[in-house]
Scaffold this active site. Structure first.
Site, PDB file in Angstrom:
ATOM      1  N   ARG A  61       0.682  -1.788  15.091  1.00 33.12           N
ATOM      2  CA  ARG A  61       0.704  -1.603  16.489  1.00 33.12           C
ATOM      3  C   ARG A  61      -0.615  -0.632  16.760  1.00 33.12           C
ATOM      4  NH1 ARG A  61       3.551  -4.632  19.489  1.00 33.12           N
ATOM      5  NH2 ARG A  61       3.644  -3.100  21.232  1.00 33.12           N
TER       6      ARG A  61
ATOM      7  N   ASP B 287     -11.126   3.152  19.211  1.00 29.53           N
ATOM      8  CA  ASP B 287     -11.375   1.646  19.081  1.00 29.53           C
ATOM      9  C   ASP B 287     -10.796   1.114  17.703  1.00 29.53           C
ATOM     10  OD1 ASP B 287     -12.866   1.671  21.476  1.00 29.53           O
ATOM     11  OD2 ASP B 287     -14.873   2.199  20.396  1.00 29.53           O
TER      12      ASP B 287
ATOM     13  N   ASP C  79     -10.095  -0.469  14.406  1.00 31.83           N
ATOM     14  CA  ASP C  79     -10.894  -0.716  12.911  1.00 31.83           C
ATOM     15  C   ASP C  79     -12.143   0.257  13.211  1.00 31.83           C
ATOM     16  OD1 ASP C  79      -8.608  -1.975  11.888  1.00 31.83           O
ATOM     17  OD2 ASP C  79      -9.541  -3.923  12.522  1.00 31.83           O
TER      18      ASP C  79
ATOM     19  N   ASN D 187       0.889  -1.258   0.097  1.00 33.71           N
ATOM     20  CA  ASN D 187      -0.193  -0.066   0.077  1.00 33.71           C
ATOM     21  C   ASN D 187       0.921   1.106   0.037  1.00 33.71           C
ATOM     22  OD1 ASN D 187      -3.142  -0.359   0.179  1.00 33.71           O
ATOM     23  ND2 ASN D 187      -2.390  -2.056   1.538  1.00 33.71           N
TER      24      ASN D 187
ATOM     25  N   HIS E 102      -8.095  -1.073   5.828  1.00 36.55           N
ATOM     26  CA  HIS E 102      -8.362  -2.358   6.675  1.00 36.55           C
ATOM     27  C   HIS E 102      -8.808  -3.281   5.105  1.00 36.55           C
ATOM     28  CE1 HIS E 102      -9.501  -5.130   9.465  1.00 36.55           C
ATOM     29  NE2 HIS E 102     -10.807  -5.197   8.833  1.00 36.55           N
TER      30      HIS E 102
ATOM     31  N   ALA F 250      -7.650  -3.731  -4.774  1.00 38.19           N
ATOM     32  CA  ALA F 250      -8.776  -2.754  -4.721  1.00 38.19           C
ATOM     33  C   ALA F 250      -7.895  -1.799  -3.625  1.00 38.19           C
ATOM     34  CB  ALA F 250     -10.102  -3.288  -4.112  1.00 38.19           C
TER      35      ALA F 250
HETATM   36  C1  GRF Z   1      -3.276  -4.647   3.795  1.00 33.70           C
HETATM   37  O1  GRF Z   1      -3.950  -5.736   3.875  1.00 33.70           O
HETATM   38  C2  GRF Z   1      -3.870  -3.536   4.995  1.00 33.70           C
HETATM   39  O2  GRF Z   1      -5.174  -3.586   4.469  1.00 33.70           O
HETATM   40  C3  GRF Z   1      -3.820  -4.017   6.235  1.00 33.70           C
HETATM   41  O3  GRF Z   1      -2.225  -4.485   6.195  1.00 33.70           O
HETATM   42  C4  GRF Z   1      -1.898  -4.998   5.207  1.00 33.70           C
HETATM   43  C5  GRF Z   1      -0.823  -4.314   4.827  1.00 33.70           C
HETATM   44  O4  GRF Z   1      -0.215  -4.652   3.435  1.00 33.70           O
HETATM   45  N1  GRF Z   1      -3.973  -2.880   7.213  1.00 33.70           N
HETATM   46  P1  GRF Z   1       1.068  -4.073   2.818  1.00 33.70           P
HETATM   47  O5  GRF Z   1       2.110  -4.083   3.854  1.00 33.70           O
HETATM   48  O6  GRF Z   1       0.462  -2.697   2.545  1.00 33.70           O
HETATM   49  O7  GRF Z   1       1.336  -4.579   1.630  1.00 33.70           O
END
Ligand code: GRF
Length: 213
Positions: free
Chosen positions: A90, A142, A144, A13, A108, A172
């Site tokens: 974390r 809280d 997520d 990401n 998420h 996605a």
């Molecule tokens: C992703 O699936 C994100 O939605 C979740 O942790 C994963 C991180 O993947 N919070 P990357 O390190 O970005 O490949």
């Protein structure tokens, strides 16, 4: 807009954000990639793109407040205006989350508020639901939880295993996170009563039906 990206792992990401920021006219710049894991692969992605990296190892801090004070020091030093959690593993305290209220976003891999927590794809497959997705949202204390900025719906296939479903959702994610950051950086995102409104959006009419026939 000056963006900090917090990671713990492989950083796909993060890579999507790096690639988006490289496009002409994209309204955000990554000023630091910060990891709590010293050897996180995502740090190499940042270095390859010439982006400043920092490590704040939680194991070197006696408590969460001290760990988060070190995070805050890096964010202040780099002048971050938006903090993106991109696989940052974390939990953050209410104090940190409050200091960054409505300037801290997370991605998420489910359609929140369904499937909070870990192992989303395993639980989605066990439940036999035919639709899942991903969510970019403002962070609240809280886990997520928080106002939703962007979501994508992703079909679950009968032959999917966890890896296949994760890969489809990840595709996605890589579109949703840069979109959410762009909308935020353009000043179009507002939180009104714990719901997000976005100025000038185009909203699709098509539905996604699974199976199709
Ligand atoms: C992703 O699936 C994100 O939605 C979740 O942790 C994963 C991180 O993947 N919070 P990357 O390190 O970005 O490949």
């Amino acid at each position: 807009m000056k963006v900090a990206v917090l990671i713990s792992g492989r950083g796909t990401n993060l890579q999507a954000l790096i690639d988006a920021c490289a496009a002409p006219g994209y309204p955000a710049e990554i000023v630091v990639v910060l990891s709590n894991v010293p050897n996180a692969a995502g740090l190499d992605r940042a270095r390859a793109a010439g982006i400043e990296t920092r490590t704040v190892d939680h194991r070197e801090h006696a408590d969460r407040d001290s760990f988060e004070a070190a995070l805050d020091a890096v964010l202040a030093d780099r002048g971050a205006e938006l903090v993106c959690l991109a696989g940052f593993m974390r939990l953050l305290t209410a104090g940190f989350v409050g200091r960054w209220n409505d300037r801290l976003i997370n991605i998420h891999p489910s359609l929140l508020p369904s499937y909070k927590g870990l192992d989303t794809h395993r639980r989605v497959l066990a439940d036999g639901v035919r639709m899942t997705g991903c969510t970019v949202h403002f962070v609240r204390p809280d886990m997520d939880a928080g106002p939703v900025i962007v979501q994508a719906a992703v079909p679950v296939h009968e032959a999917d295993d966890e890896d296949a479903l994760a890969a489809r959702v990840l595709t996605a994610e890589h579109r949703c996170f840069p979109l959410a950051v762009r909308l935020f950086a353009e000043g179009r995102v507002r939180v009104v009563g714990e719901r997000v409104t976005i100025a000038g959006v185009t909203e699709p009419d098509e539905m996604l039906i699974n199976p199709m026939s």
